[in-house]
Design an enzyme around this catalytic site. Structure first.
Site, short mmCIF file in Angstrom:
data_model
loop_
_atom_site.label_atom_id
_atom_site.label_comp_id
_atom_site.label_asym_id
_atom_site.label_seq_id
_atom_site.Cartn_x
_atom_site.Cartn_y
_atom_site.Cartn_z
N THR A 14 12.75 -26.84 13.04
CA THR A 14 13.77 -27.74 13.50
C THR A 14 14.25 -28.65 12.41
OG1 THR A 14 12.90 -27.83 15.71
CG2 THR A 14 14.50 -29.45 15.16
N LYS A 46 18.31 -26.42 20.48
CA LYS A 46 17.64 -27.72 20.43
C LYS A 46 18.62 -28.88 20.51
CE LYS A 46 14.48 -25.42 17.38
NZ LYS A 46 14.12 -25.28 15.99
N GLY A 58 19.53 -34.05 20.39
CA GLY A 58 18.83 -32.98 19.69
C GLY A 58 17.39 -33.39 19.50
N SER A 137 11.59 -30.94 10.32
CA SER A 137 11.04 -30.40 9.08
C SER A 137 12.03 -30.43 7.92
CB SER A 137 10.59 -28.96 9.30
OG SER A 137 9.59 -28.90 10.29
#
Length: 187
Positions: A14, A46, A58, A137
Site C-alpha cells: 500500500t 484501497k 484511502g 510502505s
C-alpha cells in the site's frame, strides 16, 4: 501479526497519496497486498468514497482492519454530517480507547472538499502542512515525488498518478495498479 517489515508473515503493501491543487482533491492508492516476500493480490481497492459520497478515503495496513475503520468512519459521518474533522476526532478517540479497535493496524487518509486528514491508531488526526500527504510502505516516496511536482502544470490527478508511478518503481510493496478518487475542492 507484527507490524515489522522483517517478519515473513507480515502483510505489507500500500501506498496512499493525497494531492490538493487547483480546486481538486485526489486520493490515489496502489493495489498490491504482500505477505512477507510474496505478492498475494495486485488489484486490491484501497481508496473509496464514504458517507454521502463527499468524502474520499484511502487506507494503509491490514485490509480487515481498514474495512472496520471505514465502517466506523461512515457511522461517525452519519452522526456528524458535513463535519469531517469532528467525525475523525471521534473515530480516533474510539480507536485509541476501545480494546478491540486499539489492536487495529492501519492508517487512513480522508478528504472532503474542505480538508484533508490523516488518522492513526495512536489517536492522531493530522492535517498536512501542504497540499500533499502520503502513508503506507511507499508513502514517503510518493510524497516526495508529489511535492516535487506541485509547481508543475500537472493537475492534482496528474501529480498523484505520476508520483504513484515513481513510488511503484522504488518500493517493492507498491505496484502500478492505481485507484484514484477525486472531489471538487472548495479551497
Amino acid at each position: 501479526m507484527s507490524s515489522s517489515h522483517n517478519s515473513p508473515n507480515t502483510w505489507h503493501g500500500t501506498t496512499i497519496l493525497t494531492v490538493r491543487k487547483a480546486g481538486k482533491v485526489v486520493i490515489a492508492g496502489d493495489g498490491q497486498v504482500s505477505l512477507g516476500q510474496t505478492i498475494i493480490k495486485g488489484s486490491a481497492r484501497k481508496v473509496r468514497r464514504v458517507g454521502s459520497g463527499q468524502v474520499i478515503a484511502g487506507f494503509a495496513g491490514s485490509t480487515a482492519d481498514a474495512f472496520t475503520l471505514f465502517e466506523r468512519l461512515e457511522t461517525k459521518l452519519e452522526r456528524f454530517p458535513d463535519q469531517l474533522k469532528r467525525a475523525c476526532v471521534e473515530l480516533a478517540k474510539d480507536w485509541r480507547t476501545d480494546r478491540y479497535l486499539r489492536r487495529l493496524e492501519a492508517m487512513m487518509i480522508v478528504a472532503d472538499p474542505d480538508e484533508t486528514l490523516v488518522l492513526t491508531g495512536t489517536g492522531d488526526v493530522l492535517e498536512p502542512d501542504d497540499a500533499v500527504m502520503g502513508i503506507g510502505s511507499g508513502g514517503a516516496y510518493a510524497l516526495a515525488a508529489a511535492r516535487a511536482l506541485l509547481d508543475t502544470d500537472l493537475d492534482a490527478e496528474g501529480i498523484a498518478r505520476k508520483a504513484m508511478a515513481i513510488a511503484a518503481k522504488i518500493c517493492v510493496y507498491t505496484n502500478d495498479d492505481v485507484t484514484v478518487e477525486t472531489l471538487d475542492a472548495s479551497k
